[in-house]
Write a protein that holds these residues in place. Structure first.
Motif, PDB file in Angstrom:
ATOM      1  N   ILE A 113      10.512  46.517 -49.213  1.00 25.79           N
ATOM      2  CA  ILE A 113      11.741  47.264 -49.483  1.00 25.79           C
ATOM      3  C   ILE A 113      12.613  47.234 -48.230  1.00 25.79           C
ATOM      4  O   ILE A 113      12.164  47.579 -47.134  1.00 25.79           O
ATOM      5  CB  ILE A 113      11.430  48.707 -49.899  1.00 25.79           C
ATOM      6  N   VAL A 114      13.848  46.792 -48.401  1.00 23.70           N
ATOM      7  CA  VAL A 114      14.785  46.691 -47.289  1.00 23.70           C
ATOM      8  C   VAL A 114      15.595  47.972 -47.154  1.00 23.70           C
ATOM      9  O   VAL A 114      15.810  48.469 -46.054  1.00 23.70           O
ATOM     10  CB  VAL A 114      15.725  45.474 -47.481  1.00 23.70           C
ATOM     11  N   CYS A 115      16.055  48.504 -48.290  1.00 21.20           N
ATOM     12  CA  CYS A 115      16.924  49.672 -48.269  1.00 21.20           C
ATOM     13  C   CYS A 115      16.863  50.389 -49.613  1.00 21.20           C
ATOM     14  O   CYS A 115      16.829  49.748 -50.650  1.00 21.20           O
ATOM     15  CB  CYS A 115      18.354  49.225 -47.968  1.00 21.20           C
ATOM     16  N   ILE A 116      16.865  51.712 -49.568  1.00 16.14           N
ATOM     17  CA  ILE A 116      16.980  52.514 -50.780  1.00 16.14           C
ATOM     18  C   ILE A 116      18.315  53.224 -50.703  1.00 16.14           C
ATOM     19  O   ILE A 116      18.533  54.081 -49.845  1.00 16.14           O
ATOM     20  CB  ILE A 116      15.827  53.529 -50.906  1.00 16.14           C
ATOM     21  N   GLY A 117      19.234  52.822 -51.574  1.00 15.22           N
ATOM     22  CA  GLY A 117      20.573  53.392 -51.579  1.00 15.22           C
ATOM     23  C   GLY A 117      20.771  54.351 -52.737  1.00 15.22           C
ATOM     24  O   GLY A 117      19.846  54.593 -53.517  1.00 15.22           O
ATOM     25  N   GLU A 132      13.191  42.353 -50.551  1.00 15.82           N
ATOM     26  CA  GLU A 132      13.172  40.950 -50.134  1.00 15.82           C
ATOM     27  C   GLU A 132      11.791  40.402 -50.437  1.00 15.82           C
ATOM     28  O   GLU A 132      10.829  40.672 -49.719  1.00 15.82           O
ATOM     29  CB  GLU A 132      13.486  40.830 -48.638  1.00 15.82           C
ATOM     30  N   TRP A 156       5.558  48.110 -50.766  1.00 11.96           N
ATOM     31  CA  TRP A 156       6.485  48.986 -50.049  1.00 11.96           C
ATOM     32  C   TRP A 156       7.079  48.288 -48.831  1.00 11.96           C
ATOM     33  O   TRP A 156       8.240  48.499 -48.480  1.00 11.96           O
ATOM     34  CB  TRP A 156       5.754  50.264 -49.644  1.00 11.96           C
ATOM     35  N   ILE A 185      17.822  49.815 -55.179  1.00 11.29           N
ATOM     36  CA  ILE A 185      16.802  49.568 -54.164  1.00 11.29           C
ATOM     37  C   ILE A 185      16.851  48.078 -53.857  1.00 11.29           C
ATOM     38  O   ILE A 185      16.728  47.247 -54.768  1.00 11.29           O
ATOM     39  CB  ILE A 185      15.401  49.966 -54.668  1.00 11.29           C
ATOM     40  N   LEU A 186      17.071  47.729 -52.603  1.00 11.68           N
ATOM     41  CA  LEU A 186      17.120  46.333 -52.194  1.00 11.68           C
ATOM     42  C   LEU A 186      15.760  45.918 -51.674  1.00 11.68           C
ATOM     43  O   LEU A 186      15.157  46.613 -50.846  1.00 11.68           O
ATOM     44  CB  LEU A 186      18.179  46.127 -51.112  1.00 11.68           C
TER      45      LEU A 186
END
Length: 81
Positions: free
Chosen positions: A63-67, A74, A60, A71-72
């Motif tokens: 996770i950089v971003c949940i759009g 790294e 978890w 889901i982005l």
């Protein structure tokens, strides 16, 4: 409030721009009730079911971003399940 079906999104590694797959599962800490990782199918898996390598577990914290569409994440290297 989100439903589990709302989380069926593509997972993309921002370091490489590579699509890792569609989220197929999540891991939850039973004590805290928090999500600890997301899971995508390994390479070559068909609809997350047959063939290919082991599933990829993404912590978890990666996770950089949940759009709305994806889901982005790294990650340096996907961790097989």
């Amino acid at each position: 409030m989100a439903k589990a079906s709302d989380l069926r999104k593509d997972v993309i590694d921002i370091r490489t721009g590579r699509r890792l797959g569609e989220l197929i599962d999540i891991e939850i800490d039973e004590k805290s009730g928090r999500i600890t990782a997301i899971v995508v199918p390994g390479e070559g898996r068909w609809f997350g079911l047959w063939g290919g390598g082991p599933d990829i577990v993404i912590p978890w914290t990666k996770i950089v971003c949940i759009g709305p569409d994806c889901i982005l994440v790294e990650i340096e290297r996907p961790v097989p399940l």
